[in-house]
Motif scaffolding. Structure first.
Motif, PDB file in Angstrom:
ATOM      1  N   SER A 169       0.713  -1.114   0.165  1.00 14.11           N
ATOM      2  CA  SER A 169      -0.046  -0.124  -0.254  1.00 14.11           C
ATOM      3  C   SER A 169       0.983   0.885  -0.098  1.00 14.11           C
ATOM      4  N   ILE A 170       2.302   0.997   0.784  1.00 17.41           N
ATOM      5  CA  ILE A 170       2.438   2.417   1.146  1.00 17.41           C
ATOM      6  C   ILE A 170       4.117   1.921  -0.216  1.00 17.41           C
ATOM      7  N   GLY A 171       3.824   1.226  -1.548  1.00 22.82           N
ATOM      8  CA  GLY A 171       5.052   1.309  -2.068  1.00 22.82           C
ATOM      9  C   GLY A 171       5.936   1.209  -1.993  1.00 22.82           C
ATOM     10  N   ALA A 172       6.238  -0.022  -0.785  1.00 24.41           N
ATOM     11  CA  ALA A 172       7.959  -0.320  -0.551  1.00 24.41           C
ATOM     12  C   ALA A 172       8.434  -1.026  -1.204  1.00 24.41           C
ATOM     13  N   SER A 173       9.723  -0.791  -1.790  1.00 20.22           N
ATOM     14  CA  SER A 173      10.575  -1.592  -2.252  1.00 20.22           C
ATOM     15  C   SER A 173      11.453  -3.012  -1.397  1.00 20.22           C
ATOM     16  N   PRO A 174      12.426  -3.464  -2.553  1.00 20.62           N
ATOM     17  CA  PRO A 174      12.632  -4.747  -1.643  1.00 20.62           C
ATOM     18  C   PRO A 174      13.685  -4.458  -0.731  1.00 20.62           C
ATOM     19  N   THR A 175      14.304  -3.610  -1.480  1.00 18.07           N
ATOM     20  CA  THR A 175      15.266  -3.740  -0.396  1.00 18.07           C
ATOM     21  C   THR A 175      15.208  -2.211   0.844  1.00 18.07           C
ATOM     22  N   GLU A 176      14.079  -1.290   0.832  1.00 12.46           N
ATOM     23  CA  GLU A 176      13.474  -1.030   1.915  1.00 12.46           C
ATOM     24  C   GLU A 176      12.714  -2.095   3.362  1.00 12.46           C
ATOM     25  N   ILE A 177      11.512  -3.287   2.338  1.00  9.66           N
ATOM     26  CA  ILE A 177      11.842  -4.288   3.386  1.00  9.66           C
ATOM     27  C   ILE A 177      12.594  -5.111   4.068  1.00  9.66           C
ATOM     28  N   ALA A 178      13.519  -5.447   3.186  1.00  8.04           N
ATOM     29  CA  ALA A 178      15.005  -5.686   3.569  1.00  8.04           C
ATOM     30  C   ALA A 178      15.452  -4.951   4.880  1.00  8.04           C
ATOM     31  N   LEU A 179      15.622  -3.309   4.920  1.00  6.87           N
ATOM     32  CA  LEU A 179      16.045  -1.955   5.670  1.00  6.87           C
ATOM     33  C   LEU A 179      15.408  -2.481   7.001  1.00  6.87           C
ATOM     34  N   VAL A 180      14.113  -2.509   7.119  1.00 13.29           N
ATOM     35  CA  VAL A 180      13.085  -3.137   8.319  1.00 13.29           C
ATOM     36  C   VAL A 180      13.583  -4.377   8.966  1.00 13.29           C
TER      37      VAL A 180
ATOM     38  N   LEU B 278      23.048  -6.539   1.310  1.00 11.37           N
ATOM     39  CA  LEU B 278      23.564  -7.043   0.551  1.00 11.37           C
ATOM     40  C   LEU B 278      22.145  -7.890  -1.084  1.00 11.37           C
ATOM     41  N   PHE B 279      21.635  -8.914   0.266  1.00 11.57           N
ATOM     42  CA  PHE B 279      20.377  -9.591  -0.651  1.00 11.57           C
ATOM     43  C   PHE B 279      19.480  -8.679  -1.382  1.00 11.57           C
ATOM     44  N   GLY B 280      19.082  -7.973  -0.218  1.00 13.63           N
ATOM     45  CA  GLY B 280      18.078  -7.122  -0.996  1.00 13.63           C
ATOM     46  C   GLY B 280      18.550  -6.116  -2.400  1.00 13.63           C
ATOM     47  N   LEU B 281      19.572  -5.807  -2.144  1.00 18.80           N
ATOM     48  CA  LEU B 281      19.755  -5.115  -3.593  1.00 18.80           C
ATOM     49  C   LEU B 281      20.487  -6.753  -4.762  1.00 18.80           C
ATOM     50  N   PHE B 282      20.653  -7.077  -4.094  1.00 17.07           N
ATOM     51  CA  PHE B 282      20.865  -8.147  -5.090  1.00 17.07           C
ATOM     52  C   PHE B 282      19.768  -8.358  -5.985  1.00 17.07           C
ATOM     53  N   ARG B 283      18.630  -9.324  -5.252  1.00 19.03           N
ATOM     54  CA  ARG B 283      16.889  -9.065  -5.260  1.00 19.03           C
ATOM     55  C   ARG B 283      16.979  -7.931  -5.907  1.00 19.03           C
ATOM     56  N   ASP B 284      16.560  -6.825  -6.104  1.00 19.63           N
ATOM     57  CA  ASP B 284      16.399  -5.559  -7.341  1.00 19.63           C
ATOM     58  C   ASP B 284      17.376  -5.127  -8.278  1.00 19.63           C
ATOM     59  N   TYR B 285      17.889  -6.466  -8.575  1.00 20.63           N
ATOM     60  CA  TYR B 285      18.432  -6.822  -9.537  1.00 20.63           C
ATOM     61  C   TYR B 285      18.358  -8.028 -10.622  1.00 20.63           C
TER      62      TYR B 285
END
Length: 432
Positions: free
Chosen positions: A47-58, A393-400
Motif C-alpha cells: 500500500s505504501i509502495g515499499a521496495s524490496p530493499t526498504e523491506i529488507a532494511l526494516v 546485499l541480498f536486498g540489492l541483489f533481488r532488486d537487480y
C-alpha cells in the motif's frame, strides 16, 4: 578428618520446567513474529509502495537493534531481576508492534518496529536462554529445545490467526490486534524466578569451600585494581574475542543466521510469486514447516544420541542438508511436492537452530564455564552486524535480478562456503 559444609546446587529440573513453560510462551508470541513478518506486513508494504530493499532494511535494522540490546542484557540483570527485565521487554515488543499499525512511512516503521520490537526481542532472546539454562545441568539440551519449541508453535498458530484477521480487517487493524496479542507474553515472564530460590542443599568438603572462598577474595581484589576498560571487558565478557576458535564459531553461525533471516523474509514471497501459490496455500506451507520443526525439537535428541556426534559436526551436516532442500524447493511447481519439501526443511532446520546454541554452550562449558551469557550477547552482536551487511546485499541483489530463487542460491553459497573455515581450523589443530 575433613569437615563438611552445606552449599546450594542447581535443581536440574523441578521449578526449572515451569521456567521452560514461561520461556515457551514468550517465544510462541514473540520470537515467532519473525517468520510471519511477510504475511503480516505484506499488504501494508504494497500500500505504501515499499521496495524490496526498504523491506529488507526494516528487518535488518530489527536484528541490529536486537543484537545491541542482547549484549547489554547481562549488565541490565546486575541491577534488575530477570522477571522485571522480561516483563518490560514483553511490554516493549507489544507496544512497538501496536504503534506500527499507525505508521504510514518506512522511517516510522523503523522507529516503531525495528527499534522498539528489536530491543524487546534482544532482551527476551538472552533472558529466556539464561533463565532456562540456570536451572539445568545434564538436561540442558532438552530444556533449551523444549523452550525454543514455543517459536515453532507460534509459527503454526500465528499464520492462521493472520489469515483469519486478513479476511475481516485491513492490514493496519490486523497489525494492531497482533500487537495486543503479544502482551500475553507477560504471563510467561511473571513465572520467571531467580534460581537461588529453588537450589538444593548439598554437603561438600571443607577444603573445597575454602578454595572457593579464597578465589572469590582474589577476584574482588583484582576488580578493585582493574581499569575502567578492564571492568567493561569483564562485564561484557569481551575476553572471549581473544579466543580464535570462538570467533570463528560465531562468524560461521552469523553467516548462517544472516542467510536464514533473509530466507524467512522472502519465503512467503517465493511461494506466492515464484511457485504461484495463493495466500492460503502459502500460510499452510509455513505451518507445515513450523509443525515439523516442532516435531524435530522433541524427537531429534534420540537420533543425535544414537549418532554420537558433537554439536559442530551436526551443524555442518545440517547446514549442507538445509541448503540442498532450499535449492530443490525452487524447482518445485506442484503444491503437494512443495508441502513434502517444506516438511523435510522444517525438521532439519530445527536441528540446525538448536545446535547453534548448543555449539556455543559446548565451547563455553569446555573453556569458559561462567561466560555463557556473555557469549550469547556477543553472538547476537555478530548476528546483527552480519544481518545488516548481508541482508542489504541480498536486498540489492533481488532488486537487480528480480527473482527470489536466485536469492535462495546466494543464501546457500554464503552458508556453505564459510564451512571451509571450520575445515581449515580443524586441519590446523590436527597438525598442532
Amino acid at each position: 578428618m575433613l569437615e563438611s559444609q552445606t552449599i546450594f546446587e542447581v535443581p536440574n529440573g523441578g521449578y526449572g520446567w515451569v521456567i521452560v513453560f514461561g520461556a515457551l510462551l514468550i517465544n510462541m508470541l514473540n520470537r515467532a513474529l519473525y517468520s510471519v513478518f511477510g504475511l503480516l506486513f505484506g499488504s501494508f508494504f504494497n500500500s505504501i509502495g515499499a521496495s524490496p530493499t526498504e523491506i529488507a532494511l526494516v528487518m535488518n535494522l530489527t536484528s541490529f537493534f536486537e543484537s545491541i540490546a542482547s549484549i547489554l542484557t547481562g549488565a541490565v540483570l546486575k541491577f534488575f531481576t530477570i522477571r522485571q527485565v522480561s516483563v518490560t521487554a514483553c511490554i516493549l515488543t507489544s507496544f512497538g508492534l501496536t504503534l506500527s499499525a499507525f505508521t504510514v512511512h518506512i522511517y516510522q516503521i523503523i522507529l516503531s518496529f525495528s527499534l522498539l520490537v528489536g530491543i524487546g526481542f534482544g532482551l527476551l532472546n538472552n533472558i529466556t536462554i539464561v533463565a532456562v539454562t540456570s536451572y539445568f545441568t545434564t538436561n540442558k539440551s532438552r530444556a533449551i529445545s523444549f523452550s525454543s519449541a514455543g517459536t515453532e508453535i507460534g509459527q503454526i498458530i500465528l499464520p492462521q490467526i493472520i489469515k483469519l484477521l486478513s479476511k475481516h480487517f485491513d492490514a493496519n487493524v490486523s497489525i494492531m490486534i497482533m500487537g495486543c496479542l503479544l502482551l500475553n507474553g507477560v504471563i510467561g515472564a511473571l513465572l520467571f524466578q531467580a534460581v537461588e530460590k529453588h537450589m538444593k542443599l548439598e554437603c561438600i568438603n571443607e577444603n573445597h569451600a575454602l578454595i572457593s572462598k579464597s578465589n572469590e577474595i582474589k577476584t574482588g581484589e583484582n576488580l578493585k585494581e582493574a581499569s575502567l576498560w578492564k571492568k567493561c571487558k569483564d562485564i561484557l565478557d569481551l575476553q572471549l574475542l581473544q579466543d580464535t576458535r570462538f570467533v570463528i564459531l560465531i562468524i560461521i553461525l552469523a553467516c548462517n543466521y544472516a542467510a536464514s533471516m533473509d530466507c524467512l523474509l522472502i519465503f512467503p514471497f517465493l511461494l506466492i510469486e515464484t511457485a504461484k501459490l495463493d495466500q492460503n496455500q502459502s500460510a499452510t506451507c509455513l505451518s507445515v514447516i513450523a509443525t515439523f520443526d516442532l516435531i524435530s525439537r522433541f524427537t531429534f535428541h534420540f537420533l543425535i544420541d544414537w549418532m554420537n556426534l558433537s554439536s559442530r559436526q551436526i551443524l555442518v551436516v545440517g547446514i549442507i542438508v538445509v541448503g540442498i532442500i532450499k535449492t530443490y524447493l525452487t524447482f518445485l511447481t506442484t503444491y503437494e511436492s512443495i508441502l513434502i519439501a517444506c516438511s523435510i526443511y522444517g525438521y532439519v532446520r530445527a536441528i540446525v537452530t538448536v545446535n547453534k546454541i548448543l555449539a556455543i554452550s559446548e565451547h563455553c562449558t569446555k573453556y569458559y564455564p561462567s561466560r555463557f551469557a556473555g557469549a550469547l550477547g556477543l553472538k547476537l552482536v555478530f548476528f546483527g552486524i552480519f544481518v545488516v551487511i548481508f541482508g542489504q546485499l541480498f536486498g540489492l541483489f533481488r532488486d537487480y535480478v528480480s527473482d527470489f530463487s536466485y536469492s535462495i542460491y546466494l543464501e546457500n553459497i554464503l552458508s556453505v562456503s564459510v564451512l571451509f573455515i571450520w575445515f581449515i581450523e580443524y586441519l590446523y589443530h590436527l597438525r598442532h
